[in-house]
Design an enzyme around this catalytic site. Structure first.
Site, mmCIF file in Angstrom:
data_model
loop_
_atom_site.group_PDB
_atom_site.id
_atom_site.type_symbol
_atom_site.label_atom_id
_atom_site.label_comp_id
_atom_site.label_asym_id
_atom_site.label_seq_id
_atom_site.Cartn_x
_atom_site.Cartn_y
_atom_site.Cartn_z
ATOM 1 N N ASP A 59 0.863 -1.179 0.000
ATOM 2 C CA ASP A 59 0.000 0.000 0.000
ATOM 3 C C ASP A 59 0.904 1.235 0.000
ATOM 4 O O ASP A 59 1.713 1.408 0.924
ATOM 5 C CB ASP A 59 -0.887 -0.054 1.262
ATOM 6 C CG ASP A 59 -1.901 1.074 1.302
ATOM 7 O OD1 ASP A 59 -1.671 2.128 0.685
ATOM 8 O OD2 ASP A 59 -2.930 0.886 1.982
ATOM 9 N N TYR A 151 -9.370 14.651 -6.228
ATOM 10 C CA TYR A 151 -8.618 13.975 -7.292
ATOM 11 C C TYR A 151 -7.861 14.992 -8.156
ATOM 12 O O TYR A 151 -6.682 14.809 -8.476
ATOM 13 C CB TYR A 151 -9.611 13.177 -8.131
ATOM 14 C CG TYR A 151 -9.021 12.281 -9.192
ATOM 15 C CD1 TYR A 151 -8.416 11.064 -8.852
ATOM 16 C CD2 TYR A 151 -9.095 12.622 -10.535
ATOM 17 C CE1 TYR A 151 -7.904 10.227 -9.836
ATOM 18 C CE2 TYR A 151 -8.587 11.788 -11.526
ATOM 19 C CZ TYR A 151 -7.997 10.594 -11.175
ATOM 20 O OH TYR A 151 -7.495 9.759 -12.148
#
Ligand code: NDP
Length: 245
Positions: A59, A151
Site C-alpha cells: 500500500d 482527485y
C-alpha cells in the site's frame, strides 16, 4: 540499462488497468517488472519468464510497506531503474459533501504515495547516476471535473512535484515526467456515473475512450532511450480532451 536481465522496473498499482498494461509493455521488451497493489494478485501476461516478474502487496500510503517492497526488489534484482508511480483511487463527491476522510484518502494515495515511492527510488537512482520516473496524472488535473476536487488537486499536484524533482535530479542522469491520461477503459472508469461518462466521452475529439495499452505506450516512451532529452514534461494521452490546457 542493466546487464542481460533487462532494466528493473517498478509499477505501483500494477495489478490491473493502466498499471498492468505498463507492466506488460516493459515485460514484452525484456525488462524485469515488479508490480504492487494493496491486495496483490497482479499477474504477468501468459508466457512471461517467471524470473522477470514479481507481484508485491504494498500500500503506497504505508511507509513501512513501501520500504519492504523496495528492499524485496533490490534483494532480487538490484535497484529500481524505472519507476511508474501509477497507483490511484477516486472518491468522487461534490465539495460540500466531501469530508476530510475522502479528501485525505485521495491525496494520501495519489499524491503523497507517489512522493513516497519516487523519493525512495530516487535515492538509489542518484547513486546509479541514471533512472526514469513517470507519474500517472490525469486529464482531471487540467479540466477539474465537478465532484473531483480531491482527485484534481492530487493529480495537478503531481505535475508541480514532478517538475521540482526533475530539476533536482537532472544533473544525475535521471528524468522525471508525467503522463496525463484521459478517459481510459478500466475499472476506475467503469465506476464513473454513466451520464457523466457519456457527457465526457462526447467531448473527446478522437471520439472514443482510450485503452490501457495506449497509455502504456506513452509511459514506455518516457522510460526509453529515445526520451533521453525529455524531462519535466507532461504528456497528455487523452484523444485531445484537454488540448491546449
Ligand atoms: P484501476 O482502479 O483499474 O487500478 C488502480 C490500481 O491501483 C490497482 O492496481 C489498485 O490495486 C492500485 N491501488 C489503489 N490504491 C493503492 C494503494 N494505496 N497502494 C497501492 N496500490 C493501489 O485504475 P486505472 O488503471 O484506471 O488507473 C491507474 C492510474 O491512472 C490512476 O492513478 C488513475 O488515477 C489514473 N488515471 C486513470 C484514468 C482512467 O480513465 N481510467 C484517467 C486518468 C488517469 P488495489 O486496489 O489492490 O490496491
Amino acid at each position: 540499462m542493466s546487464g542481460d536481465g533487462g532494466r528493473v522496473v517498478m509499477v505501483t498499482g500494477g495489478s490491473r488497468g493502466i498499471g498492468a498494461a505498463c507492466a506488460g509493455w516493459f515485460l514484452a521488451r525484456g525488462d524485469r517488472v515488479a508490480v504492487t497493489s494493496r491486495a496483490g494478485g497482479g499477474v504477468a501476461p501468459e508466457g512471461t519468464d517467471p524470473e522477470r516478474f514479481v507481484d508485491l502487496a504494498c500500500d503506497v500510503t504505508d511507509a513501512h510497506a513501501v520500504e519492504q517492497a523496495f528492499t524485496a526488489i533490490e534483494d532480487r534484482w538490484g535497484p529500481v531503474e524505472i519507476l511508474v508511480a501509477n497507483a490511484g483511487i477516486t472518491r468522487d463527491t461534490l465539495v460540500l459533501r466531501m469530508d476530510d476522510e475522502a479528501w485525505h484518502a485521495v491525496l494520501d494515495t495519489n499524491l503523497t504515495g507517489a512522493f513516497r515511492v519516487a523519493k525512495r527510488a530516487m535515492a538509489k537512482m542518484i547513486r546509479l547516476r541514471r533512472g526514469r520516473i513517470v507519474f500517472v496524472s490525469s486529464v482531471g488535473a487540467f479540466v477539474g471535473s465537478p465532484g473531483q476536487a480531491n482527485y484534481a488537486a492530487a493529480k495537478a499536484g503531481l505535475v508541480g512535484m514532478a517538475r521540482s524533482m526533475a530539476r533536482e535530479v537532472a544533473s544525475r542522469g535521471i528524468t522525471v515526467n508525467v503522463v496525463a491520461p484521459g478517459l481510459v477503459d478500466t475499472d476506475m472508469l467503469a465506476a464513473l456515473d454513466g451520464d457523466r461518462r457519456t457527457l465526457m466521452e462526447a467531448q473527446v475529439p478522437l471520439g472514443r475512450t482510450g485503452t490501457p495499452a495506449e497509455i502504456a505506450e506513452a509511459v514506455g516512451f518516457l522510460a526509453s532511450e529515445g526520451a533521453s532529452y525529455v524531462t519535466g514534461a507532461v504528456l497528455p494521452v487523452d484523444g485531445g480532451l484537454a488540448m491546449g490546457m
